[in-house]
Design an enzyme around this catalytic site. Sequence first.
Site, PDB file in Angstrom:
ATOM      1  N   LYS A 168       0.839  -1.184   0.000  1.00  0.00           N
ATOM      2  CA  LYS A 168       0.000   0.000   0.000  1.00  0.00           C
ATOM      3  C   LYS A 168       0.886   1.251   0.000  1.00  0.00           C
ATOM      4  CE  LYS A 168      -4.022  -2.139   0.349  1.00  0.00           C
ATOM      5  NZ  LYS A 168      -5.151  -1.964  -0.587  1.00  0.00           N
ATOM      6  N   ASP A 197      -0.604   0.039  -4.452  1.00  0.00           N
ATOM      7  CA  ASP A 197      -2.021   0.413  -4.397  1.00  0.00           C
ATOM      8  C   ASP A 197      -2.177   1.701  -3.604  1.00  0.00           C
ATOM      9  OD1 ASP A 197      -4.764   0.574  -4.261  1.00  0.00           O
ATOM     10  OD2 ASP A 197      -5.056  -1.329  -3.210  1.00  0.00           O
ATOM     11  N   GLU A 223      -2.123   0.838  -8.566  1.00  0.00           N
ATOM     12  CA  GLU A 223      -3.555   0.575  -8.480  1.00  0.00           C
ATOM     13  C   GLU A 223      -4.315   1.784  -7.945  1.00  0.00           C
ATOM     14  OE1 GLU A 223      -6.291  -2.553  -5.876  1.00  0.00           O
ATOM     15  OE2 GLU A 223      -4.254  -3.088  -6.475  1.00  0.00           O
ATOM     16  N   GLU A 249     -11.793  -2.221  -8.897  1.00  0.00           N
ATOM     17  CA  GLU A 249     -12.492  -2.665  -7.693  1.00  0.00           C
ATOM     18  C   GLU A 249     -13.627  -1.729  -7.321  1.00  0.00           C
ATOM     19  OE1 GLU A 249     -10.698  -1.427  -3.602  1.00  0.00           O
ATOM     20  OE2 GLU A 249      -9.013  -2.055  -4.821  1.00  0.00           O
ATOM     21  N   ASP A 272     -14.385  -6.840  -9.473  1.00  0.00           N
ATOM     22  CA  ASP A 272     -14.814  -7.492  -8.239  1.00  0.00           C
ATOM     23  C   ASP A 272     -16.219  -8.027  -8.468  1.00  0.00           C
ATOM     24  OD1 ASP A 272     -16.134  -7.788  -5.670  1.00  0.00           O
ATOM     25  OD2 ASP A 272     -14.511  -6.660  -4.747  1.00  0.00           O
ATOM     26  N   HIS A 299     -10.220  -8.191  -7.630  1.00  0.00           N
ATOM     27  CA  HIS A 299     -10.027  -7.599  -6.306  1.00  0.00           C
ATOM     28  C   HIS A 299     -10.662  -8.471  -5.221  1.00  0.00           C
ATOM     29  CE1 HIS A 299     -11.889  -4.994  -3.077  1.00  0.00           C
ATOM     30  NE2 HIS A 299     -10.620  -4.722  -2.923  1.00  0.00           N
TER      31      HIS A 299
END
Length: 362
Positions: A168, A197, A223, A249, A272, A299
């Site tokens: 992240k 992400d 992401e 997502e 997703d 996701h």
Amino acid sequence: MTTITTAAALLADIAVEADRTDAVQAFVKQETILVEIVTTDGLRGTGYSYTIGTGGSSVLALLNDHLLPLLVGEDARNVEALWQRLFSATRATTTGAITSLALAAVDTALWDLRCRRAGEPLWRLAGGYRRQVPVYDTEGGWLHLTTDDLVKSALAAQKAGWAGVKIKVGKPNPAEDAERLRAVREAVGASLHIMTDANQSQSASSALRLARALEPYDPYWLEEPLPADDLSGHARLATATCIPIAVGESMYSLTQFRTYLESGAASVVQVDAARVGGITPWLKVAHLAESHNVQVCPHFLMELHVSLAAAVPNGAFVEYIPQLRAVTRTELAVHHGMAVAPDTPGIGIDWDMDAIDNRRVA
């Protein structure tokens, strides 16, 4: 006979297995919406969707008040027709998260019934491309973790033969994100994929600075750097950085994916199944992405997505975030870095209904 006799929904809260934080939020619990559909031939199909802390009761209300009554008396085999009927009945609230999540709970239950009736697992009935898909780890990459934690988790994933890890990003200073990524890259070398992400946390200018700071460490993708509805922003960023841009997502319809792909704003699609409205639209998105020569890396929801990613030729990775182990009798099998799709009839999730009832809130 395959006529639907009953359709019921419940809401259960499932605690997270580890602290999970990103640049904009914390994943505090999974509000899990389950739908069970029973037909006159005695089969039962169970489907589900989720939120990560809010909105579950709203999804449940939409199901109970408007959608589930429309299923009784219908033929459960007509999955596409039933999806379209329920979608049409919610025109006033589409396209949106609550409606898509409600549709997904029904649609996955109908697919569970379809697979059980056929005596086939989901991965085969949805396409049957292969049974195993490479897996990457997200659980060891949350934003609150220290750099040492990130390195240890990445080394463990590499030792286990996994394809990659996700880190992240979205620290106040992009230099800090870059330093964390540098430490992991130096520890694992060039062979392990490192996904990053930002969770929609960036502005147009900060996203560009972040991408430039991360580029030397060869991220596999960046992401959701920008808000998901910023189509033009993602398209501009995609032309300004060598890092592939991953989105999906936070998209809730086939058309949203089409516009992203046509605009060159998505190099990786992370559709997703819960948020797009179920397995039926998920497969349409996957095939749309294939027509653009784009990988699908779904996701979350690894217990469901392993079968879907295995079903299609462009299903590239499964994201490892264990969440259902407290309410299932079996868990996702991972062997030598490959997630293995269940081979039993149905969607492949063996629910422990007693455990779910213990966590039931509505």
